[in-house]
Design a protein around this motif. Structure first.
Motif, PDB file in Angstrom:
ATOM      1  N   VAL A  34     -23.397 -25.449 -60.878  1.00  0.00           N
ATOM      2  CA  VAL A  34     -23.257 -24.719 -62.478  1.00  0.00           C
ATOM      3  C   VAL A  34     -21.444 -24.928 -62.573  1.00  0.00           C
ATOM      4  CG1 VAL A  34     -25.522 -23.623 -62.834  1.00  0.00           C
ATOM      5  CG2 VAL A  34     -23.193 -22.662 -62.105  1.00  0.00           C
ATOM      6  N   CYS A  35     -21.263 -24.808 -64.180  1.00  0.00           N
ATOM      7  CA  CYS A  35     -19.882 -24.757 -64.763  1.00  0.00           C
ATOM      8  C   CYS A  35     -20.186 -23.538 -64.946  1.00  0.00           C
ATOM      9  CB  CYS A  35     -20.324 -25.761 -65.747  1.00  0.00           C
ATOM     10  SG  CYS A  35     -18.056 -26.268 -66.264  1.00  0.00           S
ATOM     11  N   ALA A  36     -18.809 -22.318 -64.344  1.00  0.00           N
ATOM     12  CA  ALA A  36     -18.511 -21.845 -63.899  1.00  0.00           C
ATOM     13  C   ALA A  36     -17.788 -21.182 -65.661  1.00  0.00           C
ATOM     14  CB  ALA A  36     -17.339 -20.730 -62.274  1.00  0.00           C
ATOM     15  N   ASP A  37     -17.394 -22.422 -66.034  1.00  0.00           N
ATOM     16  CA  ASP A  37     -16.643 -21.474 -67.049  1.00  0.00           C
ATOM     17  C   ASP A  37     -17.345 -22.193 -68.837  1.00  0.00           C
ATOM     18  OD1 ASP A  37     -14.033 -24.388 -67.370  1.00  0.00           O
ATOM     19  OD2 ASP A  37     -16.055 -24.466 -67.094  1.00  0.00           O
ATOM     20  N   ALA A  38     -18.515 -22.807 -68.386  1.00  0.00           N
ATOM     21  CA  ALA A  38     -19.085 -23.040 -69.357  1.00  0.00           C
ATOM     22  C   ALA A  38     -19.201 -21.712 -70.778  1.00  0.00           C
ATOM     23  CB  ALA A  38     -20.732 -23.163 -68.829  1.00  0.00           C
ATOM     24  N   ALA A  39     -19.517 -20.692 -70.378  1.00  0.00           N
ATOM     25  CA  ALA A  39     -19.762 -19.413 -71.223  1.00  0.00           C
ATOM     26  C   ALA A  39     -18.503 -19.956 -72.015  1.00  0.00           C
ATOM     27  CB  ALA A  39     -20.122 -18.443 -70.551  1.00  0.00           C
ATOM     28  N   ARG A  40     -17.705 -19.917 -71.469  1.00  0.00           N
ATOM     29  CA  ARG A  40     -16.111 -19.612 -71.410  1.00  0.00           C
ATOM     30  C   ARG A  40     -15.849 -20.790 -72.814  1.00  0.00           C
ATOM     31  NH1 ARG A  40     -14.216 -17.461 -66.798  1.00  0.00           N
ATOM     32  NH2 ARG A  40     -13.705 -19.965 -66.005  1.00  0.00           N
ATOM     33  N   ARG A  41     -16.273 -21.966 -72.336  1.00  0.00           N
ATOM     34  CA  ARG A  41     -15.674 -23.586 -73.077  1.00  0.00           C
ATOM     35  C   ARG A  41     -16.977 -22.709 -74.545  1.00  0.00           C
ATOM     36  NH1 ARG A  41     -17.239 -27.584 -69.362  1.00  0.00           N
ATOM     37  NH2 ARG A  41     -18.985 -26.872 -69.731  1.00  0.00           N
ATOM     38  N   MET A  63     -31.523 -24.536 -58.854  1.00  0.00           N
ATOM     39  CA  MET A  63     -31.001 -26.018 -58.980  1.00  0.00           C
ATOM     40  C   MET A  63     -31.144 -25.980 -57.622  1.00  0.00           C
ATOM     41  SD  MET A  63     -29.087 -26.525 -62.173  1.00  0.00           S
ATOM     42  CE  MET A  63     -29.121 -28.990 -62.719  1.00  0.00           C
ATOM     43  N   GLY A  64     -30.420 -25.659 -56.945  1.00  0.00           N
ATOM     44  CA  GLY A  64     -30.602 -25.371 -55.632  1.00  0.00           C
ATOM     45  C   GLY A  64     -31.724 -25.553 -54.681  1.00  0.00           C
ATOM     46  N   GLY A  65     -32.668 -24.887 -55.325  1.00  0.00           N
ATOM     47  CA  GLY A  65     -34.472 -25.131 -54.668  1.00  0.00           C
ATOM     48  C   GLY A  65     -34.975 -23.554 -54.427  1.00  0.00           C
ATOM     49  N   LEU A  99     -37.915 -27.932 -65.110  1.00  0.00           N
ATOM     50  CA  LEU A  99     -37.769 -28.711 -65.369  1.00  0.00           C
ATOM     51  C   LEU A  99     -36.405 -29.245 -66.649  1.00  0.00           C
ATOM     52  CD1 LEU A  99     -37.558 -32.190 -63.647  1.00  0.00           C
ATOM     53  CD2 LEU A  99     -39.668 -32.384 -64.483  1.00  0.00           C
ATOM     54  N   GLN A 100     -37.119 -29.198 -67.468  1.00  0.00           N
ATOM     55  CA  GLN A 100     -36.835 -29.374 -68.721  1.00  0.00           C
ATOM     56  C   GLN A 100     -35.081 -28.374 -68.896  1.00  0.00           C
ATOM     57  OE1 GLN A 100     -40.109 -27.963 -71.484  1.00  0.00           O
ATOM     58  NE2 GLN A 100     -40.066 -29.741 -71.897  1.00  0.00           N
ATOM     59  N   LEU A 101     -34.973 -27.388 -68.442  1.00  0.00           N
ATOM     60  CA  LEU A 101     -33.473 -27.088 -68.339  1.00  0.00           C
ATOM     61  C   LEU A 101     -32.555 -26.993 -67.916  1.00  0.00           C
ATOM     62  CD1 LEU A 101     -32.531 -23.731 -68.681  1.00  0.00           C
ATOM     63  CD2 LEU A 101     -33.769 -23.147 -66.498  1.00  0.00           C
ATOM     64  N   ALA A 106     -27.834 -29.792 -67.141  1.00  0.00           N
ATOM     65  CA  ALA A 106     -27.008 -30.797 -66.959  1.00  0.00           C
ATOM     66  C   ALA A 106     -26.337 -32.029 -68.489  1.00  0.00           C
ATOM     67  CB  ALA A 106     -27.425 -32.392 -66.064  1.00  0.00           C
ATOM     68  N   ALA A 107     -27.297 -31.830 -69.183  1.00  0.00           N
ATOM     69  CA  ALA A 107     -27.286 -32.848 -69.975  1.00  0.00           C
ATOM     70  C   ALA A 107     -25.935 -31.588 -71.363  1.00  0.00           C
ATOM     71  CB  ALA A 107     -28.061 -33.239 -71.519  1.00  0.00           C
ATOM     72  N   HIS A 108     -25.840 -30.730 -71.301  1.00  0.00           N
ATOM     73  CA  HIS A 108     -24.833 -29.498 -72.237  1.00  0.00           C
ATOM     74  C   HIS A 108     -24.407 -29.195 -71.104  1.00  0.00           C
ATOM     75  CE1 HIS A 108     -28.164 -30.234 -74.954  1.00  0.00           C
ATOM     76  NE2 HIS A 108     -27.698 -30.614 -75.346  1.00  0.00           N
ATOM     77  N   GLY A 109     -23.269 -29.927 -70.259  1.00  0.00           N
ATOM     78  CA  GLY A 109     -22.241 -29.563 -70.004  1.00  0.00           C
ATOM     79  C   GLY A 109     -22.537 -28.166 -69.230  1.00  0.00           C
ATOM     80  N   TRP A 110     -23.141 -27.415 -68.975  1.00  0.00           N
ATOM     81  CA  TRP A 110     -23.632 -26.058 -68.044  1.00  0.00           C
ATOM     82  C   TRP A 110     -23.574 -26.369 -66.130  1.00  0.00           C
ATOM     83  CZ3 TRP A 110     -28.714 -23.201 -69.913  1.00  0.00           C
ATOM     84  CH2 TRP A 110     -27.775 -23.066 -71.682  1.00  0.00           C
TER      85      TRP A 110
END
Length: 118
Positions: A34-41, A63-65, A99-101, A106-110
């Motif tokens: 996960v992108c750690a700075d997604a919330a800040r962006r 996501m790691g299972g 799965l949709q999550l 992935a599609a929205h930069g998270w």
């Protein structure tokens, strides 16, 4: 609904081929993080509130299972807390399945994909 089935593969050419195939795919795989700075962006870009840092940690482990219970144990949270956070993430993403999550994340930069250091 068909019954679950299993196949036992004994030593031999088929097992060797399957092991080699697995190793080839594993060696080419890239870890999803996960992108750690997604919330800040999102805040800086003026977008609606997204997942916070703990949400992203939960998402990364899922996501790691890991199971919800394993995520709870690893992060020192209660099982219900993890389940509430997953529900919140699904609501933020506007999806109905995990799965949709993952696809939405992935599609929205998270998430980001990082190449391992050689």
């Amino acid at each position: 609904m068909p019954e679950p089935a299993a196949l036992v593969v004994h030593r031999g050419p088929l097992l060797s081929t399957l092991v080699n195939l697995f190793e080839d795919i594993w060696n080419e795989a890239l870890p999803a993080r996960v992108c750690a700075d997604a919330a800040r962006r999102r805040a800086v870009d003026g977008l609606p509130a997204g997942p916070d840092a703990l949400d992203l940690e939960v998402l990364s482990l899922l996501m790691g299972g890991l199971t919800d219970a394993s995520v709870a144990k690893q992060l020192g949270l209660g099982l219900r807390t993890v389940q509430r956070r997953v529900k919140r993430l699904m609501e933020l993403a506007g999806v109905t399945t995990r799965l949709q999550l993952g696809w939405h994340a992935a599609a929205h930069g998270w998430t980001t994909v990082r190449r391992p250091q050689s």
